[in-house]
Design a protein around this motif. Structure first.
Motif, PDB file in Angstrom:
ATOM      1  N   GLU A 131       0.840  -1.200   0.000  1.00  0.00           N
ATOM      2  CA  GLU A 131       0.000   0.000   0.000  1.00  0.00           C
ATOM      3  C   GLU A 131       0.874   1.249   0.000  1.00  0.00           C
ATOM      4  O   GLU A 131       1.811   1.372   0.783  1.00  0.00           O
ATOM      5  N   LYS A 168      -6.253   3.281  -4.328  1.00  0.00           N
ATOM      6  CA  LYS A 168      -5.677   2.151  -3.584  1.00  0.00           C
ATOM      7  C   LYS A 168      -4.936   1.177  -4.511  1.00  0.00           C
ATOM      8  O   LYS A 168      -5.014  -0.043  -4.366  1.00  0.00           O
ATOM      9  N   LYS A 215      -1.707  -0.584  -5.575  1.00  0.00           N
ATOM     10  CA  LYS A 215      -0.511  -0.934  -4.824  1.00  0.00           C
ATOM     11  C   LYS A 215       0.749  -0.725  -5.654  1.00  0.00           C
ATOM     12  O   LYS A 215       0.707  -0.597  -6.873  1.00  0.00           O
TER      13      LYS A 215
END
Length: 484
Positions: free
Chosen positions: A405, A430, A432
């Motif tokens: 993250e 979000k 990664k």
């Protein structure tokens, strides 16, 4: 009670204009009061760009723009560059004035009302100006700010400039050569470099340990080094105690140093334009530097919202516009949206540019623990596009958790403003870090550095797993021997 508008926006800041146009897109009836924008900031950004071009031209011609050179060729070069900068800035400001003119706003459905007014609470909440009461369901304060002047002994008597009046005074060849800039905010850093590139002797006085205390110290030190290479004298941890005029020269006492200069530029922060609005009568609380708002951008009067400079913080246009969107939707509909600055980037327009989004390394380690945070670094000198364009100064720094993250990023280098936007998008969605490692950007391009930095994650994770495995093997070996 007859309502005239869904929302009345008070203030002619760019955030106010943005909110007014956004309100019309939401089919709201909207009035914009006091549409008088100060376009001085455009001169600042334009001069930064022209300063870079002038520096490149100086390098190409062999004499450069430096304060130690005083020959007629350099004076002519500085004067021409300055004239070009001012013409460029005036052209951009003219375009903005046309874009946000009362006629254009009115054509889009905004009721433009010129004048100064104030709130009144009796017999009902309203905004009074030009012998008229503006009644609205809600109000949005976007009145902008003005330079804040610190209380320094002798400053007023000695005289000083701010960013709101310096551009009319500077003319390149004939203005005073020696300047002291007081302040450690983005605008003070930008103007220090710009003036140095136009041949002025610049001393930047900062009371903090680094030039920008809220950014990653590693990049702050790199940027400070760049300023010093270009001739800016940087004094950190030097609070200004007093200012005096002695025998026609201005003297500044900064910590244990006495500095002689021709002129002083104060760039320490902004103060909101709120005094004339009679906010106390409508129960709106505010401090010297900002209004009191909740995370829905609602003031202490539930029908009055605020955005931009008036709620404090540094003066970044994109953040003010983000706040305007949140405040406007909460004012017009149900107040359920909350500000979250985690994925909102910002940038300082130096050369190279410095940009940041999300958490810094120190913030992330405090919040998640040192063992859970990985720091990924990569340098522009290894990027092909940077080598081709001779823009190799700088680095990209990603802050991520072990699970990939992305928590934040800092970029110092060419195209940092564009690169940080991509990272901000990744944080908001979000995405990664391994997906950034698979980016496959156009080659050659500066986006390469994102891919190369992200690849460090898998290597660091592998190294940490190997270290953990070695530790466990050692621990088990110790247990076996201890049991024996």
């Amino acid at each position: 009670m007859t309502i005239d508008y869904d929302v009345v926006i008070i203030g002619g800041s760019l955030a106010g204009y943005y909110a007014a146009l956004a309100a019309t897109e939401l089919r709201a009836t909207v009035a914009l009061v006091e549409p008088k924008v100060n376009y001085g900031f455009i001169h600042h950004y334009a001069l930064s760009k022209i300063g870079k071009l002038a520096q490149q031209l100086g390098d190409a011609t062999g004499f450069g723009i430096h304060a130690t050179h005083t020959n007629s060729s350099e004076k002519c070069h500085i004067s021409l560059a300055w004239q070009e900068a001012m013409l460029y800035a005036q052209s951009v400001a003219s375009n903005l004035e046309e874009q946000y003119s009362p006629a254009i706003l009115a054509a889009r459905g905004v009721d433009v009302i010129v004048g100064s007014g104030q709130f009144q609470s009796s017999p009902q909440l309203a905004f009074a100006l030009n012998n008229r009461l503006l009644l609205a369901r809600t109000y949005l304060l976007a009145s902008g700010s003005r330079p804040e002047i610190p209380e320094i002994d002798g400053l007023e008597a000695t005289g000083y400039f701010t960013l709101s009046n310096i551009w009319q005074f500077l003319n390149g060849a004939t203005s005073p050569k020696n300047w002291v800039i007081i302040g450690g905010i983005p605008q003070s850093i930008e103007i220090a470099q710009t003036l140095a590139r136009f041949g002025y002797n610049v001393t930047l006085v900062v009371k903090h340990r680094h030039i920008l205390p809220f950014i990653d110290p590693e990049l702050a030190i790199l940027l400070q080094a760049q300023l010093e290479v270009e001739g800016v004298r940087v004094l950190t941890e030097k609070p200004v105690i007093q200012v005096r005029r002695i025998e026609g020269k201005k003297w500044i006492q900064a910590g244990d140093k006495a500095i002689e200069t021709d002129e002083i530029l104060v760039v320490t922060g902004q103060q909101p334009n709120l005094e004339s609005l009679n906010l106390a009568s409508v129960d709106v609380k505010w401090h010297r530097r900002s209004l009191v708002v909740n995370d829905q951008l609602q003031t202490t009067n539930h029908r009055i919202y605020a955005c931009g400079d008036v709620i404090g913080g540094y003066d970044f246009a994109n953040i003010a516009n983000y706040e305007a969107k949140i405040a406007l939707k909460n004012a017009l509909f149900f107040p359920k949206l909350r500000v979250n600055y985690q994925s909102i980037p910002w940038a300082i327009f130096t050369v190279p540019m410095l940009a940041q989004v999300g958490l810094t390394e120190a913030q992330a380690k405090r919040q998640f623990g040192r063992d859970e945070v990985l720091v990924l670094r990569h340098y522009f000198k290894t990027v092909t596009a940077a080598q081709l364009q001779n823009e190799t100064t700088g680095m990209c720094k990603l802050i991520v958790l072990r699970n990939g993250e992305i928590l934040g990023a800092s970029v110092l280098g060419a195209e940092a403003g564009e690169l940080i936007n991509l990272i901000g998008l990744a944080i908001s969605q979000k995405i990664k870090v391994e997906h950034l490692a698979n980016l496959s950007p156009v080659y050659p391009s500066f986006s390469e550095i994102l891919e190369q930095t992200a690849r460090e994650w898998s290597q660091q994770k592998l190294n940490s797993n190997v270290a953990l495995q070695e530790f466990m093997e050692g621990f088990l070996h110790f247990r076996r021997n201890w049991n024996l």
